[in-house]
Design an enzyme around this catalytic site. Structure first.
Site, PDB file in Angstrom:
ATOM      1  N   LYS A 142      -0.256  -3.817  16.173  1.00 25.92           N
ATOM      2  CA  LYS A 142      -1.350  -3.635  15.215  1.00 25.92           C
ATOM      3  C   LYS A 142      -1.366  -4.748  14.185  1.00 25.92           C
ATOM      4  O   LYS A 142      -0.310  -5.231  13.778  1.00 25.92           O
ATOM      5  CB  LYS A 142      -1.141  -2.306  14.471  1.00 25.92           C
ATOM      6  CG  LYS A 142      -2.168  -1.248  14.815  1.00 25.92           C
ATOM      7  CD  LYS A 142      -1.924   0.017  14.036  1.00 25.92           C
ATOM      8  CE  LYS A 142      -2.612  -0.008  12.681  1.00 25.92           C
ATOM      9  NZ  LYS A 142      -2.585   1.301  12.004  1.00 25.92           N
TER      10      LYS A 142
ATOM     11  N   LYS B 102       8.742   5.368   9.380  1.00 21.05           N
ATOM     12  CA  LYS B 102       8.920   4.744   8.061  1.00 21.05           C
ATOM     13  C   LYS B 102      10.330   4.936   7.530  1.00 21.05           C
ATOM     14  O   LYS B 102      10.852   4.068   6.829  1.00 21.05           O
ATOM     15  CB  LYS B 102       7.906   5.307   7.058  1.00 21.05           C
ATOM     16  CG  LYS B 102       6.505   4.756   7.249  1.00 21.05           C
ATOM     17  CD  LYS B 102       5.693   4.916   5.975  1.00 21.05           C
ATOM     18  CE  LYS B 102       4.276   4.422   6.149  1.00 21.05           C
ATOM     19  NZ  LYS B 102       3.445   4.704   4.973  1.00 21.05           N
TER      20      LYS B 102
ATOM     21  N   LYS C 224       0.026  -5.734   7.380  1.00 18.49           N
ATOM     22  CA  LYS C 224       0.374  -6.509   6.186  1.00 18.49           C
ATOM     23  C   LYS C 224       1.850  -6.890   6.205  1.00 18.49           C
ATOM     24  O   LYS C 224       2.258  -7.807   5.510  1.00 18.49           O
ATOM     25  CB  LYS C 224       0.068  -5.694   4.934  1.00 18.49           C
ATOM     26  CG  LYS C 224       0.828  -4.382   4.911  1.00 18.49           C
ATOM     27  CD  LYS C 224       0.627  -3.596   3.649  1.00 18.49           C
ATOM     28  CE  LYS C 224       1.537  -2.389   3.686  1.00 18.49           C
ATOM     29  NZ  LYS C 224       0.888  -1.117   3.846  1.00 18.49           N
TER      30      LYS C 224
END
Ligand code: TRP
Length: 343
Positions: A206, A114, A209
């Site tokens: 995966k 991240k 969003k």
């Protein structure tokens, strides 16, 4: 010491909820309600570890809550709330920041992903995120945590923090008559046929969003036509479907669609392939559209109805927070005594 069996899990209110969130988390939360007392938390404090638009954040908190309720979580029998309304999460996280070691947090792969290349510019909150997650779980002394594969490392860290706290304060815990260990070492509940739902465009990624292509995911609020067209356009390979799950090896797109069917229908992949094996994808996809629309349509509809009534959702969250606070306060009083704070 025997701990009461208790489930805790959290979902971040960031971005629209999709099929991956439903099958990987929410559908499983629903199933656990019959076997455990459960706390399901909208983790808004985790969300702000990266910048969130305040107006959007509020909307997303209500949308995740609506999804919980629409999917069948019972907020009366269990506890549904948002994290920031129970101050114990932040308080216990601070204590855990002083228990966890820098070396432990330095190993967290999610932080590395991240934070990306510009690590100097990541928030301190993003770095300390796992110790807040440990606080979420241990504030209720929860014993079982349904999470995805990607959260396994954070759950291991939670166990390490619990164990170090129990050790470091062992004599103090015993002196207060609280037994030998204060925190349980929580177990992950991982698995199910669609523990990992992949992108409809790329079986190696995966469902997410943040994927720029909306065709890669099925959003919980997509209407029936959109769901149908996304499934029809989903990537496949030229071979017919195999007749056993074994034959899905090396065929990530086929495996993903079969996994989605199995999870939505709550049957095994072998069972799905006993029916559709040897056939063309077009036949299978038509059946998958029917199943997905039948399962997700009512949930999406109910979510929209609930979100249109934010006052009702806020009441549910406030009531859940009040009940969570009773449990949290009891733990925090003990923690303060154990650590040696005056109260
Ligand atoms: N980190 C989890 C995720 O991103 C969300 C989360 C926060 C959580 N606190 C938790 C999950 C406690 C389980 C238990 O998916």
């Amino acid at each position: 010491m025997d701990f009461k069996q208790l489930v805790f899990s959290g979902v971040q209110p960031t971005g629209n909820l999709h099929l991956g969130n439903y099958l990987g988390a929410i559908q499983r939360f629903v199933a656990l309600q019959d076997s455990y007392d459960c706390l399901y938390c909208v983790v808004d404090m985790h969300a702000i570890t990266v910048w969130q638009d305040p107006v959007e954040l509020k909307k997303q908190i209500r949308e995740v809550t609506a999804a919980f309720i629409a999917a069948g979580i019972d907020p009366k029998r269990h506890i549904v709330f948002n994290q920031s309304q129970v101050s114990g999460h932040a308080e216990l996280a601070w204590v855990f920041n002083c228990v966890a070691r820098l070396g432990w947090l330095n190993r967290m792969t999610q932080f590395k992903e991240k934070a990306g290349k510009d690590r100097e510019n990541a928030s301190v909150g993003l770095y300390a995120y796992p110790s807040l997650m440990a606080a979420d779980i241990l504030l209720y002394r929860a014993t079982h945590v349904p999470v995805g594969e990607d959260q396994k490392q954070h759950l291991e860290l939670t166990r390490d923090i619990a164990q170090k706290f129990n050790n470091d304060f062992g004599p103090s815990i015993a002196a207060k008559g609280l037994g030998e260990v204060f925190f349980p070492l929580p177990e992950p509940l991982i698995g199910g046929p669609a523990a990992r739902v992949m992108s409809l465009r790329d079986g190696a990624k995966k469902m997410s969003k943040s994927d720029p292509s909306d065709l890669s995911r099925i959003n919980l609020t997509d209407d029936a036509d959109t769901v149908a067209s996304k499934i029809r356009k989903a990537k496949t390979d030229p071979e017919p479907l195999p007749s056993e799950a074994e034959g899905l090896k090396g065929r990530p797109e086929a495996e993903n669609l079969v996994g989605i069917y199995a999870a939505l229908g709550e049957v095994s992949k072998d069972k799905v392939l006993a029916e559709f094996g040897g056939g063309q994808f077009s036949t299978f996809k038509a059946a998958l559209v029917d199943l997905a629309v039948a399962k997700l349509g009512p949930i999406g509809g109910e979510m929209k109805r609930l979100v249109a009534e934010p006052g009702h959702i806020d009441d549910i969250l406030r009531d859940g927070a009040a009940r969570a606070r009773v449990l949290a306060d009891a733990t925090m009083s003990h923690v303060k005594d154990i650590v040696g704070f005056v109260r």
